[in-house]
Design an enzyme around this catalytic site. Structure first.
Site, short mmCIF file in Angstrom:
data_model
loop_
_atom_site.label_atom_id
_atom_site.label_comp_id
_atom_site.label_asym_id
_atom_site.label_seq_id
_atom_site.Cartn_x
_atom_site.Cartn_y
_atom_site.Cartn_z
N ASP A 287 2.44 6.88 4.47
CA ASP A 287 1.55 7.84 3.82
C ASP A 287 2.34 8.53 2.72
OD1 ASP A 287 -0.58 9.39 3.13
OD2 ASP A 287 -1.04 10.08 5.14
C1 BGC Z 1 -3.37 11.10 2.89
C2 BGC Z 1 -3.79 9.64 2.97
C3 BGC Z 1 -4.08 9.11 1.59
C4 BGC Z 1 -2.88 9.34 0.70
C5 BGC Z 1 -3.04 8.79 -0.69
C6 BGC Z 1 -2.31 11.35 1.84
O1 BGC Z 1 -2.08 12.71 1.66
O2 BGC Z 1 -2.92 11.50 4.17
O3 BGC Z 1 -4.89 9.50 3.81
O4 BGC Z 1 -4.43 7.76 1.66
O5 BGC Z 1 -2.63 10.72 0.62
O6 BGC Z 1 -3.90 9.51 -1.47
#
Ligand code: BGC
Length: 762
Positions: A287
């Protein structure tokens, strides 16, 4: 004749054999291609494939400055995410293909969570449709639109099970139930990926957040999680596994720790469980900055060591931290193995191969397709149908709904005439200017009918302007500068003229979603006060409730005659709401998450494990499990939702009262539409295992079927029961097991209204 039958019987076997043979040949061809490519790659270029920087208009976390284009030229980028627009993507792909040494195309990812420009209801709402075909179609439409705009990879489905309405991201998941969640996980993956990733209208799915992110303690964002192994497997893991079994091409590691080790660097999770036990063959991405956060968790003290731990644990791609890309020295001096770099690089290249990017790097970059497909009438019609299916009718005293199209209707509330608040959270590609407001939807529906619609905003979302600013979509909604009194008296003045009042109230879109944990889940203050005043007029009030999470609606349930849970229903909310309010569509949504009476009940699940000192009524009884000051039962139970018609259940029976462990028994039930209009019912099957080695819930969902019934029509629904369907992960070896003994088989319209039969398993 006999020979003919043998040939007919052999056809499926031959076809299955051919399919396996084709897959094996394709795999072999892919291996040869990737081997050849990797033989030409330097260590730095291999590490470059593991790097996923961010770009685009909307970013999460702390976006870092980087010269992405130069990195792409130097072969230091494997993928890019949240860049919107087919022209921009084509240009970036051109740099990768024409200006880097080996011309390896890059992946373009995006958070396409519930639709693209045609926005479907937020996932929590979608799960309330219990309609797997509609959910699969929503993912298909999202894929068709996103791929027409250059995207080939979505960070969806999010399948985190959550029992806590305080957590804002409950909006992005499929509710509280692992069985329903697993069915949805499978439908979403199928919808995105279709029959083949090589098709130019399908995109690669990314299951997230692996694992257990929905269990964050106290519902507070980015907090720790503590399920033990027994609960981990029985409550949280099933949907991730279902998505992997459905063939999801990638998995995203969660921010949280599991067994005290950050998921991003957790070898047991990524390697032993996901790859070895579950047989996952795609790649794992972190993530946002998950890799560098090993330092925040206090398990590493620098970026390089964090990267080594993550790579060795089974992480393949690093979102934003730029840690894996910088591992060349560590590999050269043996602190990190070349084999893990090769494995990770191979998995990324294989994903690109499967997507067909080596055949045609611009296959998702056709601007004419963009024009034809995005926000087309067909997609909007599908989203409108689906939005109406997701709405849950919670209360409808004296059949106040559906409303007749006549007389004077007052529409009041801060969510009645706003565009940015329609889509709901995580709608990165949304174009709110092209969506209707609720007011516009009702106006269109009433045009030419002689009914009069009056509108007043009535209040801001909250009294506190600062809180309101962080709760509306990236500050795109303007706060009304008038005083609360002025707004209220305008609303009361129009309400006095009305025969019925519709209030559009609740959360603004960013009051749920990422980093939107909240502990006050009642109707926001300014709106509640307005409701109290409106109620004094003595007119019928319909609450159209906006929410991205389960909220506390006690006061509303006590005082208002009709409540329709709209959630956030996407770009077509306005028309879908008009369809339901005026009865073009009969509501059929059912809660995928129970609604509490008080926020203090969280964490809170209908899958309550058997406990000592049982209390069936929920009220206070000394020395039983309950609260002194609030009934422990939900306000509205899991699976609940009303219709404009009525259904009756009858003829519930099991084809046998005894089932051998390897056998099968069917549960039959007949459902009749006893009202005067067509409607859909979600028939639900639960099981209970009163005596097992591990403690099991009193009731857990293990089957459902959504059926359409004309007025007066009856249908029989059949649920096949097998050990596989009724089993659980037993506590000693965590093996999926059904123990011999009595199983309670329960059927009904929601978890609080079940008929029960007993089955002996032996
Ligand atoms: C979130 C993810 C997301 C990623 C990219 C993160 O802060 O937890 O779910 O896919 O950002 O935008």
């Amino acid at each position: 004749m006999k020979r003919l039958w043998i040939i007919v019987a052999l056809v499926p076997l031959l076809l299955a054999g051919c399919k396996q043979h084709n897959e094996a040949t394709e795999d072999a061809q892919m291996r040869v291609f990737v081997d050849k490519l990797m033989a030409q790659m330097t260590l730095e270029e291999k590490l470059g494939q593991l790097n996923l920087p961010v770009t685009g208009d909307i970013v999460t976390g702390a976006a870092r400055e980087s010269n992405v284009a130069e990195d792409i030229r130097q072969g230091r980028v494997g993928g890019l995410f949240n860049l919107k627009g087919v022209e921009a993507i084509r240009e970036v792909q051109r740099i990768a293909v024409e200006e880097s040494r080996l011309g390896i195309p890059i992946l373009f990812g995006m958070d396409v969570i519930h639709g693209y420009e045609t926005v479907f209801p937020i996932p929590l709402a979608l799960s309330c449709s219990w309609d797997m075909a509609a959910i699969e179609r929503s993912a298909q439409v999202a894929a068709r639109e996103a791929t027409a705009d250059g995207i080939c990879w979505t960070f969806s489905p999010m399948v985190d099970i959550c029992h806590d309405g305080r957590w804002g991201r409950i909006s992005e998941g499929n509710g509280e139930d692992p069985y329903l969640g697993s069915c949805i996980a499978e439908a979403m993956v199928k919808g995105y990926q279709g029959r083949s990733l090589a098709d130019s209208e399908t995109m690669m799915a990314c299951v997230k957040h692996f694992a257990l992110y929905g269990a964050v303690e106290a519902g507070r964002e980015y907090n720790n999680v503590y399920p033990d192994d027994f609960h981990m497997f029985n409550e949280y893991m099933m949907p991730y596994k279902a998505a992997v079994d459905a063939g999801a091409g990638s998995v995203m590691a969660a921010f949280n720790t599991v067994h005290g080790i950050p998921s991003t660097g957790n070898r047991w999770l990524l390697n032993d469980l996901l790859r070895e036990q579950w047989g996952f063959r795609g790649f794992v991405v972190s993530d946002y900055c998950g890799l560098e956060q090993l330092q925040d968790h206090g398990v590493q003290d620098n970026l390089e060591n964090s990267a080594i731990q993550c790579l060795e644990a089974g992480l393949d791609m690093d979102m934003v931290s730029a840690g894996l890309v910088a591992l060349a020295d560590a590999v050269r001096d043996g602190r990190c193995s070349m084999r893990t770099v090769d494995d990770a690089c191979r998995r990324i290249l294989e994903a690109k191969y499967k997507l067909g990017l080596f055949d045609d790097p611009y296959k998702y970059c056709d601007p004419t397709r963009r024009e034809a497909v995005i926000l087309c009438d067909e997609h909007r019609a599908e989203a409108r149908r689906t939005a109406a299916e997701c709405m849950v009718l919670l209360k409808n005293e004296n059949n106040l709904l559906p409303l007749r199209k006549r007389g004077t209707i007052a529409l009041i509330g801060p969510l009645a005439n706003t565009r940015p608040n329609m889509s709901g959270t995580w709608a990165v590609a949304a174009v709110p200017d092209r969506y209707k407001t609720v007011k516009e939807g009702l106006e269109d529906a009433l045009r030419g009918t002689g009914a009069r619609l009056l509108y007043a905003k009535g209040s801001n979302v909250l009294y506190d302007p600062e809180l309101e600013a962080i709760g509306t979509m990236f500050g795109r909604e303007m706060r009304d500068p008038r005083s609360a009194e002025a707004m209220r008296s305008e609303a009361l003045a129009i309400a006095r003229q009305a025969d019925v009042i519709i209030v559009a109230m609740g959360e603004a879109s960013e009051m749920s979603g990422e980093c939107s944990s909240r502990v006050n889940l009642e109707m926001p203050d300014a709106q509640h006060d307005l409701l109290v005043e409106l109620l004094k007029l003595g007119k019928p009030i319909v609450l159209v409730h906006f929410a991205g999470r389960p909220t506390v609606l006690n006061w509303e349930a006590d005082h208002l005659p009709a409540i329709l849970e709209n959630w956030f229903a996407g770009s077509e909310t306005a028309d879908a709401l008009a369809d339901v309010l005026f009865g073009e569509v009969n509501p059929s949504g059912r809660l995928s998450v129970q609604l509490p009476r008080h926020v203090g009940q969280y964490p809170f699940s209908y899958r309550q494990m058997r406990t000592s000192r049982v209390n069936d009524v929920g009220d206070f009884r000394k020395f039983s499990t309950c609260y002194m000051d609030v009934n422990a039962k939900p306000l509205y139970p899991f699976g609940y939702g009303l219709s404009y018609t009525t259904f009756e259940y009858s003829g519930f029976f099991l084809t046998d009262s005894v089932m051998p462990l390897d056998g099968m028994v069917e549960a039959h039930v007949t459902v009749t539409n006893t009202g005067s209009r067509a409607g859909a019912e979600v028939v639900q099957l639960y099981i209970g295992d009163p005596v097992a080695k591990g403690v099991r819930p009193y009731r857990e969902l293990r089957g459902f079927e959504r059926i359409e019934l004309a007025a007066g029509e009856s249908k029989e629904v059949v649920f096949p029961l097998t050990a596989d369907r009724m089993g659980y992960y037993e506590p000693y070896g965590l093996k999926w097991t059904l123990e011999p003994g009595e199983i309670q088989v329960m059927v009904g319209p929601n978890v609080a209204q079940l008929d029960i039969l007993r089955l002996t398993v032996q």
